[in-house]
Design an enzyme around this catalytic site. Structure first.
Site, short mmCIF file in Angstrom:
data_model
loop_
_atom_site.label_atom_id
_atom_site.label_comp_id
_atom_site.label_asym_id
_atom_site.label_seq_id
_atom_site.Cartn_x
_atom_site.Cartn_y
_atom_site.Cartn_z
N GLU A 162 -17.87 10.01 -6.43
CA GLU A 162 -18.78 8.87 -6.16
C GLU A 162 -18.59 7.76 -7.20
OE1 GLU A 162 -19.88 9.89 -2.87
OE2 GLU A 162 -21.57 8.72 -3.55
N GLY A 163 -17.35 7.53 -7.57
CA GLY A 163 -17.07 6.50 -8.59
C GLY A 163 -17.03 7.15 -9.96
N GLY B 222 -20.19 30.07 -28.54
CA GLY B 222 -18.98 30.71 -29.04
C GLY B 222 -18.31 31.57 -27.98
N GLN C 293 -15.99 5.26 -15.33
CA GLN C 293 -15.43 3.95 -15.65
C GLN C 293 -15.76 2.94 -14.54
OE1 GLN C 293 -13.88 6.95 -16.25
NE2 GLN C 293 -14.50 6.57 -18.36
N ILE D 250 -21.60 26.09 -28.75
CA ILE D 250 -22.63 26.77 -29.55
C ILE D 250 -22.65 28.26 -29.25
CG2 ILE D 250 -25.13 26.97 -29.94
CD1 ILE D 250 -25.33 23.95 -29.52
N GLY E 266 -2.68 7.12 -3.01
CA GLY E 266 -2.47 5.91 -3.79
C GLY E 266 -3.70 5.03 -3.90
N CYS F 17 -13.95 10.37 4.62
CA CYS F 17 -12.55 10.33 4.20
C CYS F 17 -12.22 8.93 3.71
CB CYS F 17 -11.62 10.68 5.36
SG CYS F 17 -12.05 12.18 6.23
N GLU G 285 -7.19 8.08 -0.86
CA GLU G 285 -5.81 8.42 -0.48
C GLU G 285 -5.02 8.68 -1.75
OE1 GLU G 285 -4.30 5.23 1.92
OE2 GLU G 285 -5.91 5.45 3.41
N GLY H 156 -7.55 5.64 -5.14
CA GLY H 156 -8.69 6.43 -5.61
C GLY H 156 -9.87 5.51 -5.81
#
Lengths: 419, 365
Positions: free
Chosen positions: A396-397, A372, A400, A370, A143, A138, A141, A145
């Site tokens: 896992e990140g 469709g 970026q 491809i 706010g 865990c 949160e 990331g």
């Protein structure tokens, strides 16, 4: 040392076995568990638990104990290489199922990386028990990331009872429900909660706490509905005055001016990033193989060896996809080979994740394009793989964050110099 | 087993080639490109590193065993210094390596000792043709059996050192298959253009058009003798060489633009501290490493006679050409206006980078 690309025999043998698991126990029910989000495929979970126990894997997917048997010839370690191949193969079957393979997962990895020998003995033995058992990490949160230093969950020591009192809310906890809720069919799991013991100390104040399943004050507040990997539960976990024994803290209970505790978490990521990347590659390979099969059925052959400007658009796409898939896989193999050989692999680990995030999304997106209407239809699993693949570029990140890690490494910059 | 570390011998070679590339080739590159001239001494010094010599067995005057992996390492390192210079140093391989791989015993004995003894001699090969749809497996130049001889007709392009070459291998279509033929200097019907090719890049390398007008050679001059050879193996070896050179050039552009970005100030910081630049560099480094591993694997497969080695070489070659274009383009972009100016090498790397899609046949591992 030498340059070699021979798949080690034990891994090749294991792949053959896992392919039949993937075909018979995963693919066959993939659609069912995609459409019934949060349902638990008991038969897969139980089968894997029994199989992994029998194989001596400690009841979970781990790098394993690589020590050769007494008298046997000493061989180079391949634990992480084997693990990456297992994960690739299982994800080729179904990436959501792979994530609910029983075992300690990231929670146990944190105990392994940051816990004392006593803590390891106490918390990790359960995964080899009678029943399949889960653990979860865990970190994120609402706010906080990618910016994990913004974590606001607090742990305060109650001097009177010598317990840690934890308050906060964690989101996006993979297998949070299976780790914390006490299902009859599962063994007792735990979650590892990252919290600050000193908010003025920033990252230096961050610690991980083992919170046992069923702890009072902790509730599963919500299970997310997701784009893909829907067989895997993703929980929001609320902690209100949750009391945890003093000894459940991983790392030192006092705050020094270093960020070693936090670096423990980051070291976990060095080990796990190529594994997450491997999962994505499994999904991408499934999509590419399906595409090639359908093209063959429809009389389209890929003319390898022709110059670029003589190829059709579909041929170019398929050839590009093969280049992307194989080269991304080799980056992963190199990163885990380094881990097996105790070489520092922060750079290679993040590179493999950057590349895998890119190519798994591109390959699955292109394959749908491809094919469709057949690609878009739920009749086939391709549209599901497209949805499953996207997570590779996020957890896992994100791509970026991993670019940032790669850039800092190649430029020799600290986190301060390159934010 | 998987393993990603060159052995001791390979590492020594890489270090030696790397030193030559950094201390000799790179400092001479700009002047060579502008003057369209490579100093003879520069080529000799590269030749003395013994790359080709080390890939030929003692029986033919060499002192080693060919390994595509080892050669791939060396080619990357050499091209990292300068592409034109590297191709010049390695030109004799274009003749010797196909003979080593596919030649008859007679051809090996006749040519290999002669090529590798002493000084660098210009032996070469001609594969490329001047056509937009050039395809090494569908050549327009033809060879036809007539009695005891083969008669060759057509035109080849981008042939290194053709003017001075002692002999060259000319690839031609024989009944729908590409086959090599050994053509001696001054063969009747062989004409070499007076003017050198003018290209976007690699201008220091002397390249020529070569015409064949009923050039007649005995059957024994067919590569491999009367029964011929498997061209796929030669083509795969060429593709791996070209791909390795692409990694070398891309790396040069990456390294230069990275160093520049760490020096250049803008808005109160180094531009490398901006994510827009840092992310480009991260992607360049990742792409270079990914393609390098693909090439290594292809070379390893070739060395070990693995099924699919030819296909893998094709994938590595194709991936490397794209990678080189992407990376060298970004090298210019990172330097901005300065990248466009010839005082910095990144514009040359970009011109060289575009060439890899068609450079098959200019190098071989």
């Amino acid at each position: 040392m030498t340059i070699e690309f021979e798949t080690p025999k034990p891994i090749a043998q294991m792949n053959t076995m896992l392919q039949s698991v993937a075909e018979n126990m995963m693919r066959s029910v993939s659609r069912e568990f995609d459409e019934n989000e949060h349902a638990i495929p008991w038969s897969y979970v139980e089968f894997m638990h029994t199989a992994m126990k029998a194989a001596g894997g400690g009841g979970g997917l781990t790098p394993g104990d690589d020590k050769p048997k007494e008298g046997a010839e000493k061989r180079p370690p391949i634990g992480y290489q084997r693990l990456a191949s297992q994960i690739e193969m299982l994800s080729w079957g179904d990436a959501g199922f792979y994530l609910i393979t029983p075992g300690g997962g990231l929670g146990a990895a944190a105990v392994q990386a940051a816990g004392s020998p006593e803590q390891r003995a106490k918390f990790l033995a359960r995964f080899n028990g009678e029943k399949p058992t889960f653990a979860a990490m865990c970190m994120t949160e609402a706010g906080a990331g990618s910016d994990t230093s913004a974590i606001r969950t607090r742990a305060v020591l109650d001097e009177a009872t010598q317990e840690w009192v934890i308050n906060g809310e964690k989101i996006f906890v993979t297998s949070g429900d299976k780790s914390f809720t006490e299902y009859e069919q599962f063994g007792k799991g735990f979650i590892v909660v990252w919290a600050s013991i000193d908010p003025t100390a920033g990252r230096a104040g961050m610690r991980a706490f083992v919170v046992e399943a069923g702890t009072k004050g902790v509730t599963i507040a919500k299970l997310e509905h997701k784009l893909g990997i829907r067989a895997s539960d993703t929980a929001t976990i609320a902690l209100v005055d949750a009391r945890v024994p003093y000894d459940n803290i991983l790392g030192s209970p006092t705050v020094e001016k270093t960020t070693t505790g936090f670096k423990g978490a980051m070291a976990t990521f060095d080990a796990t990033r190529p594994l997450v990347a491997a999962s994505g590659i499994g999904v991408a390979r499934a999509a590419l193989e399906f595409l090639k099969e359908k093209l063959t059925e429809n009389g389209v052959t890929i003319r390898y060896g022709l110059p670029r400007n003589k190829l059709t658009s579909i041929e170019r796409d398929v050839i590009d996809m093969e280049i992307q898939l194989r080269s991304a896989w080799l980056l992963i193999i190199k990163a885990v080979w380094m881990a097996d050989n105790r070489k520092s692999n922060a750079l290679e680990s993040s590179m493999s994740k950057v590349r895998a995030g890119d190519v798994t999304t591109k390959i699955t997106q292109k394959a749908v394009e491809i094919m469709g209407p057949l690609g878009y239809s739920r009749e086939f699993l391709l549209e599901k793989w497209f949805r499953d693949a996207k997570i590779t570029d996020i957890f896992e990140g994100t791509g970026q964050i991993n670019r940032l890690v790669v850039a800092r490494q190649i430029l020799g910059y600290s986190g301060k110099e390159l934010r | 087993m998987y393993s990603f570390e060159p052995n001791e011998e390979q590492q020594m070679l890489v270090d030696a080639v790397g030193k030559y590339a950094a201390n000799d080739l790179r400092p001479a590159a700009h002047e060579a490109e502008e003057s369209r001239e490579l100093p003879k001494k520069l080529i000799s010094k590269g030749w003395e590193l013994g790359l080709l010599q080390a890939s030929i067995p003692e029986a033919y005057g060499g002192f080693g065993e060919r390994s595509a992996v080892t050669s791939a390492l060396a080619v990357e390192e050499m091209a990292n210094g300068d592409l034109a210079g590297a191709l010049a140093v390695m030109t004799p391989s274009l003749f010797a390596t196909p003979i080593l791989l596919a030649g008859s015993e007679e051809q090996k004995q006749a040519y290999l000792p002669k090529i590798i003894e002493g000084e660098w001699h210009p032996y070469t090969a001609a594969l490329i043709e001047y056509a937009f749809d050039f395809d090494a497996n569908a050549l327009r130049t033809t060879a036809k059996l007539s009695g005891e001889n083969y008669i060759l007709n057509g035109e080849k392009a981008f042939v290194p050192f053709a003017k001075d070459a002692e002999a060259m291998i000319i690839y031609a279509d024989l009944d729908g298959q590409t086959q090599g033929f050994i053509i001696p200097k001054n063969a009747a019907g062989l004409s070499i253009a007076d003017e050198r090719e003018k290209l976007m890049g690699i201008n220091a390398l002397p390249l020529y058009r070569v015409k064949l007008d009923n050039v007649t050679v005995p059957q024994s001059n067919r590569l491999g003798g009367a029964s011929g050879h498997n061209f796929e193996l030669i083509l795969a070896s060429m593709r791996i060489a070209s791909a390795s050179a692409a990694v070398g050039v891309a790396r040069a552009s990456f390294e230069y633009s990275k160093d520049y970005a760490k020096e250049r100030d803008a808005f109160g910081m180094k531009i490398a501290q901006k994510q827009a630049i840092a992310f480009m560099l991260a992607e360049m480094a990742t792409e270079i490493e990914a393609i390098r591993l693909l090439i290594w694997e292809a070379a390893w497969m070739l060395d070990n006679g693995k099924e699919d080695a030819f296909k893998q070489a094709y994938l590595a070659f194709t991936g490397a050409a794209d990678m080189a274009m992407m990376v060298t383009d970004r090298g210019v972009q990172i330097l901005g206006g300065h990248g466009y100016i010839r005082e910095h090498p990144v514009e040359m790397y970009m011109r060289n980078g575009r060439g890899f899609a068609m450079f098959t046949g200019l190098a071989i591992v």
